[in-house]
Scaffold this motif. Structure first.
Motif, short mmCIF file in Angstrom:
data_model
loop_
_atom_site.label_atom_id
_atom_site.label_comp_id
_atom_site.label_asym_id
_atom_site.label_seq_id
_atom_site.Cartn_x
_atom_site.Cartn_y
_atom_site.Cartn_z
N VAL A 140 0.85 -1.19 0.00
CA VAL A 140 0.00 0.00 0.00
C VAL A 140 0.89 1.24 0.00
N THR A 141 0.53 2.21 -0.83
CA THR A 141 1.23 3.50 -0.84
C THR A 141 0.38 4.53 -0.11
N ILE A 142 0.98 5.19 0.86
CA ILE A 142 0.27 6.17 1.69
C ILE A 142 0.82 7.57 1.39
N THR A 143 -0.07 8.53 1.23
CA THR A 143 0.34 9.94 1.07
C THR A 143 -0.28 10.73 2.22
N MET A 144 0.58 11.39 3.01
CA MET A 144 0.08 11.99 4.26
C MET A 144 0.87 13.24 4.61
N THR A 145 0.44 13.93 5.66
CA THR A 145 1.17 15.08 6.19
C THR A 145 2.23 14.58 7.18
N PHE A 146 3.16 15.44 7.53
CA PHE A 146 4.20 15.07 8.50
C PHE A 146 3.59 14.67 9.85
N ALA A 147 2.48 15.32 10.21
CA ALA A 147 1.84 15.05 11.50
C ALA A 147 1.25 13.64 11.55
N GLU A 149 2.65 10.93 10.25
CA GLU A 149 3.64 9.85 10.15
C GLU A 149 3.75 9.03 11.44
N GLN A 150 3.85 9.69 12.58
CA GLN A 150 4.02 8.95 13.84
C GLN A 150 2.81 8.08 14.17
N PRO A 151 1.57 8.63 14.04
CA PRO A 151 0.40 7.75 14.24
C PRO A 151 0.39 6.55 13.30
N LEU A 152 0.83 6.75 12.05
CA LEU A 152 0.87 5.63 11.10
C LEU A 152 1.89 4.59 11.55
N ARG A 153 3.07 5.04 11.98
CA ARG A 153 4.10 4.10 12.46
C ARG A 153 3.56 3.29 13.65
N HIS A 154 2.83 3.96 14.51
CA HIS A 154 2.25 3.28 15.67
C HIS A 154 1.24 2.23 15.20
N TRP A 155 0.41 2.60 14.22
CA TRP A 155 -0.58 1.65 13.69
C TRP A 155 0.13 0.44 13.11
N CYS A 156 1.22 0.66 12.37
CA CYS A 156 1.96 -0.44 11.76
C CYS A 156 2.53 -1.39 12.82
N GLU A 157 3.08 -0.81 13.90
CA GLU A 157 3.63 -1.63 14.99
C GLU A 157 2.55 -2.51 15.62
N VAL A 166 10.06 5.49 2.94
CA VAL A 166 9.46 6.79 3.24
C VAL A 166 10.19 7.87 2.45
N ASP A 167 9.46 8.67 1.69
CA ASP A 167 10.04 9.78 0.94
C ASP A 167 9.42 11.08 1.44
N TYR A 168 10.29 12.04 1.74
CA TYR A 168 9.83 13.31 2.28
C TYR A 168 9.90 14.39 1.20
N GLY A 169 8.76 14.95 0.85
CA GLY A 169 8.69 16.09 -0.06
C GLY A 169 7.77 17.12 0.57
N SER A 170 6.89 17.71 -0.24
CA SER A 170 5.89 18.61 0.34
C SER A 170 4.92 17.80 1.21
N ARG A 171 4.77 16.52 0.85
CA ARG A 171 4.02 15.60 1.69
C ARG A 171 4.87 14.35 1.91
N VAL A 172 4.46 13.51 2.84
CA VAL A 172 5.20 12.27 3.13
C VAL A 172 4.54 11.13 2.36
N GLY A 194 -8.11 11.31 7.06
CA GLY A 194 -8.05 11.98 5.76
C GLY A 194 -6.75 11.72 5.03
N ILE A 195 -6.20 10.52 5.19
CA ILE A 195 -4.93 10.13 4.55
C ILE A 195 -5.23 9.43 3.24
N GLY A 196 -4.48 9.78 2.20
CA GLY A 196 -4.65 9.13 0.91
C GLY A 196 -3.89 7.81 0.86
N TYR A 197 -4.46 6.80 0.22
CA TYR A 197 -3.78 5.51 0.11
C TYR A 197 -4.19 4.81 -1.18
N SER A 198 -3.30 4.00 -1.69
CA SER A 198 -3.62 3.22 -2.90
C SER A 198 -2.97 1.85 -2.78
#
Length: 201
Positions: A140-147, A149-157, A166-172, A194-198
């Motif tokens: 799954v590819t996730i497109t999200m804000t910097f804020a 990222e940590q909740p997503l990492r917690h969900w993954c754990e 993880v690639d950092y640009g204007s969005r993560v 409100g996180i985008g995913y595909s």
């Protein structure tokens, strides 16, 4: 989507001796090159005086590994990394790294002796390690804000998902390997924030 395949259940170490040279074989489950690098760095910290730390790994399903690598670390070409990888491949195990730490005992083993010693050390540790079956996963590819990222990492754990890119640009933008039976939970998590995913094919 990956198939069910065996992976090492955890870290294990076994030591063998050949003509006074010590061969300390370590096996560990890995799912990315970063994990391979971290395990290698730890081995160098644990054994700073070792003559050689040779290794091989394969990531993905046995027989169709997505990625594999090996290193002779100063031993004659083809006498260490290649026999380690060969034993891994014969063991029908995926997502696996084997490091063999050698302390030279003063007696040269020759090319054939080295091949047998590294293969034997690998065989010893892989025969001893327990196996677990890797559940089917989806990418799954996730497109999200910097804020986010940590909740997503917690969900993954919490959900046995592997965040491995993880690639950092204007969005993560992050790539995740998610157990198939957790996909609904991931979509609920993303929708709530409100996180985008595909889903990748």
């Amino acid at each position: 989507m990956s198939r069910n395949y065996p992976v090492p259940a955890g870290f294990l170490e076994r030591e063998t001796e050949v003509k006074k040279s010590r061969f300390i074989a370590r096996v560990a489950p890995v799912s990315s090159r970063d994990e391979v690098k971290a395990r290698l760095e730890q081995a160098h910290k644990d054994h700073p005086d070792a003559r050689h730390i040779c290794w091989a790994y394969q990531i993905g399903r046995p027989g169709a590994a997505a990625e594999a690598g090996m290193n002779d670390d100063g031993e004659p070409s083809g006498t260490a990394g290649k026999p380690i990888l060969s034993v891994i491949q014969h063991k029908d195990m995926g997502d696996v790294l084997v490091l063999v730490i050698r302390y030279f005992g003063g007696i040269k083993l020759g090319a054939g002796g080295l091949v047998r010693a590294y293969a034997g050390a690998t065989e010893a540790v892989l025969s001893a390690v327990e196996r677990v079956i890797q559940p089917p996963t989806s990418r799954v590819t996730i497109t999200m804000t910097f804020a986010d990222e940590q909740p997503l990492r917690h969900w993954c754990e919490q959900n046995e998902a592997q965040l491995d890119q993880v690639d950092y640009g204007s969005r993560v933008v992050a790539g995740i390997a998610v157990p198939v039976d957790r996909l609904n939970g991931l979509s609920e998590f993303c929708d709530a924030r409100g996180i985008g995913y595909s889903l990748e094919n």
